[in-house]
Design an enzyme around this catalytic site. Structure first.
Site, short mmCIF file in Angstrom:
data_model
loop_
_atom_site.label_atom_id
_atom_site.label_comp_id
_atom_site.label_asym_id
_atom_site.label_seq_id
_atom_site.Cartn_x
_atom_site.Cartn_y
_atom_site.Cartn_z
N ARG A 28 -8.62 3.38 12.94
CA ARG A 28 -7.92 4.55 13.30
C ARG A 28 -7.58 4.67 14.62
NH1 ARG A 28 -6.48 6.25 8.37
NH2 ARG A 28 -8.11 6.64 7.11
N THR A 61 -4.80 6.51 -0.16
CA THR A 61 -6.05 7.29 -0.18
C THR A 61 -6.01 8.62 -1.18
OG1 THR A 61 -6.45 6.77 2.12
CG2 THR A 61 -7.88 8.42 1.16
N GLU A 113 -10.91 3.80 3.13
CA GLU A 113 -9.85 4.62 2.41
C GLU A 113 -10.08 4.31 0.96
OE1 GLU A 113 -6.12 5.53 5.32
OE2 GLU A 113 -5.88 4.03 3.82
N GLN A 115 -4.68 2.15 15.13
CA GLN A 115 -3.42 2.88 14.23
C GLN A 115 -2.91 3.83 15.05
OE1 GLN A 115 -4.52 4.06 10.53
NE2 GLN A 115 -2.42 4.60 9.95
N TYR A 161 1.19 2.78 15.44
CA TYR A 161 1.97 3.02 14.34
C TYR A 161 3.48 3.65 14.54
CZ TYR A 161 1.61 8.21 14.06
OH TYR A 161 1.80 9.37 14.74
N ASP A 209 -8.76 0.16 1.43
CA ASP A 209 -8.06 -0.18 2.59
C ASP A 209 -8.63 0.22 3.97
OD1 ASP A 209 -5.36 -1.03 3.62
OD2 ASP A 209 -4.70 0.89 3.69
N ASP A 234 0.84 -1.20 -0.03
CA ASP A 234 0.12 -0.09 -0.08
C ASP A 234 0.96 0.98 0.08
OD1 ASP A 234 -2.51 1.37 0.03
OD2 ASP A 234 -2.46 1.76 2.05
N TYR A 274 1.30 5.54 -0.74
CA TYR A 274 0.70 6.81 0.03
C TYR A 274 0.88 8.02 -1.07
CZ TYR A 274 -0.14 9.58 4.39
OH TYR A 274 -0.62 10.57 5.40
N THR A 300 -8.79 -6.17 3.36
CA THR A 300 -8.73 -5.11 2.13
C THR A 300 -9.61 -5.44 1.06
OG1 THR A 300 -6.53 -4.64 2.90
CG2 THR A 300 -7.41 -4.08 0.51
N ARG A 337 0.09 17.18 12.60
CA ARG A 337 1.36 18.42 12.63
C ARG A 337 0.79 19.58 11.94
NH1 ARG A 337 2.86 13.28 10.73
NH2 ARG A 337 2.83 14.04 8.74
N GLU A 367 -9.01 4.06 -2.82
CA GLU A 367 -7.82 3.90 -3.38
C GLU A 367 -7.85 3.27 -4.85
OE1 GLU A 367 -4.61 2.32 -1.32
OE2 GLU A 367 -5.39 2.87 0.62
N HIS A 393 -4.46 13.96 0.44
CA HIS A 393 -4.73 13.09 1.74
C HIS A 393 -3.58 13.16 2.63
CE1 HIS A 393 -6.06 9.89 4.29
NE2 HIS A 393 -4.84 9.20 4.00
N LYS A 409 -4.81 -2.32 9.89
CA LYS A 409 -5.08 -2.44 8.47
C LYS A 409 -5.03 -3.82 7.96
CE LYS A 409 -4.10 2.02 7.15
NZ LYS A 409 -4.75 2.70 6.22
N GLU A 436 -10.75 12.51 7.40
CA GLU A 436 -10.57 13.74 6.82
C GLU A 436 -11.97 14.53 6.93
OE1 GLU A 436 -7.97 13.36 2.93
OE2 GLU A 436 -8.52 11.49 3.50
#
Length: 430
Positions: free
Chosen positions: A240, A363, A202, A243, A247, A236, A130, A132, A260, A146, A204, A137, A256, A377
């Site tokens: 959350r 995503t 997600e 994760q 993560y 996917d 997978d 990114y 899928t 952040r 994709e 996204h 994850k 999101e």
């Protein structure tokens, strides 16, 4: 390959079909009443049994070889044959299924009503990776965690990816069991164990690998496109809250790997040729890709214009006979890296890719509300719930919710094509 002169099919449901007109001819594995896995092609509301067509003696040369190796319930050997075999099979199918075909009478009994068939995974998946590459996204999610530095410095140099769990990839329609795992509740210092409370989807693009490469021999960027067999939709599913706890420092794991979902039809690179476009130019100040990732032809025509859609159908909507509600309308043009760049990067260290390997794009969100490819999101991390027409609200997915992915390709002067659906309904945790 030139666009076919024949644009209509004697299969009437194919003419003007939203997903599967004559111009598409996606390939897959299906079973009918006898439950035997067979190689087929979608045409309108029907599936043509290609193994039965082979037995009728209507294939020869490379097209015959393509169908012969695909028997047995998986397309890996067919993918390994490469582009020439795909083109030969496609050209023969255009002849057989096109209006005025001399073989209509022989083929008519070999059509199966798609609604009476079950679809299966098109290939045995040895590895699933997978990526990114949806930059919007990445920025949207980055802002949640952040705000002052949404993208980490490596994002614009490296196609970021992680290795997923191939054993839990399932075709559209498979139920999604809510996973359990460790989470760290707000304000707590120690984790607890239980069902995921922040289940998400997600949106994709899935990429099926065709011919592989030998161990230690990277695929050059100029040749990478030849190693792509076709495309699908991919969800996917993401836990959350699990994760967020697991993560760091190595990335997603149990959050994850529980399932899928993929759409079962392989839309070939040849079918998507009219919908190719230039890769979006990088904003001023962004670095150019390093040389092993940069190819002039790939930049000029290595992207795709594919409209992507996500719909939500809740239990209450079903009870009230309400239609599924759209959550997202996005496009593959938001991909920061092309699919050829993904192949080149994945193999640059000598990693061996194999026919039937599956890539996820990551995503694919747009920059504006209504274009976000995940509830993370859309709801701003759960802070701003979605108001549904049924009167319900959603921060994340609840038991009984069904997510439906769809895609459509449109261009002037050519028939539009689609991917079929990628569905999954959430079941309560065991």
């Amino acid at each position: 390959m030139n666009q076919p002169a024949i644009t209509r099919s004697w299969v009437e449901s194919a003419n003007g079909h939203g997903d599967f007109p004559l111009q598409n001819l996606p390939l897959g594995i299906f079973s009918h009443k006898d439950q035997v896995l067979r190689f087929g092609v979608a045409i309108g509301d029907s599936i043509l049994d290609l193994e039965a067509v082979l037995a009728a003696g209507l294939f020869d040369g490379l097209a015959r070889q393509a169908v012969e190796v695909a028997r047995g319930g998986a397309l890996n050997a067919f993918f390994e044959l490469g582009r020439a075999a795909r083109v030969a099979l496609r050209e023969r199918l255009l002849e057989l299924l096109g209006a005025g075909s001399a073989h209509q009478a022989a083929l008519q009994p070999l059509l199966r009503n798609a609604a009476d068939c079950q679809m299966h995974l098109p290939a045995r998946i040895s590895d699933y990776t997978d990526f990114y590459v949806g930059i919007e996204h990445a920025k949207n999610v980055g802002r949640l965690f952040r705000p002052d530095n949404p993208l980490l410095p490596n994002y614009k140099y490296v196609p970021i990816g992680y290795h997923g769990r191939a054993s839990t990839v399932r075709p559209s329609g498979a139920d999604v069991r809510r996973p359990k795992g460790q989470t760290l509740p707000a304000g707590q210092t120690e984790p607890s164990f239980g069902p995921c409370a922040r289940l998400d989807y997600e949106l994709e693009l899935g990429i099926w690998i065709g011919q592989g490469n030998a161990l230690g021999e990277p695929v050059p960027i100029a040749e990478a496109g030849e190693h792509i067999a076709g495309f699908c939709l991919l969800n996917d599913w993401s836990a959350r809250d699990i994760q967020a706890w697991e993560y760091q420092p190595l990335g997603p794991f149990l959050s994850k790997s529980f399932i899928t979902s993929v759409s079962p039809w392989v839309v070939t690179a040849e079918a998507l040729a009219p919908f190719r476009c230039a890769q979006a130019p990088r904003p001023e100040g962004d670095p150019q890709p390093l040389s092993y990732l940069l190819d002039t032809r790939d930049q000029a025509a290595g992207a795709f214009d594919i409209e992507l859609e996500v719909l939500l159908l809740t239990e209450q909507m079903r009870e009230q006979n309400l239609p599924a509600e759209r959550l997202t309308l996005s496009n593959t043009q938001t991909m920061y890296w092309t699919v050829a760049q993904l192949v080149a990067h994945h193999s640059v260290n000598g990693c061996q890719l194999q026919a039937g390997d599956l890539f996820g794009s990551g995503t694919l969100s747009g920059a504006k509300p209504g274009q976000f490819g995940s509830l993370l999101e859309i709801t701003n991390g759960g802070k701003e719930p979605v108001q549904l027409a049924s009167g319900e609200v959603r921060r994340f997915l609840e038991d009984g919710d069904e997510i439906i992915l769809r895609a459509r390709c449109r261009a002037d002067g050519v028939a539009s094509i689609g991917f079929g659906e990628c569905r999954g309904k959430v079941l309560a945790a065991h």
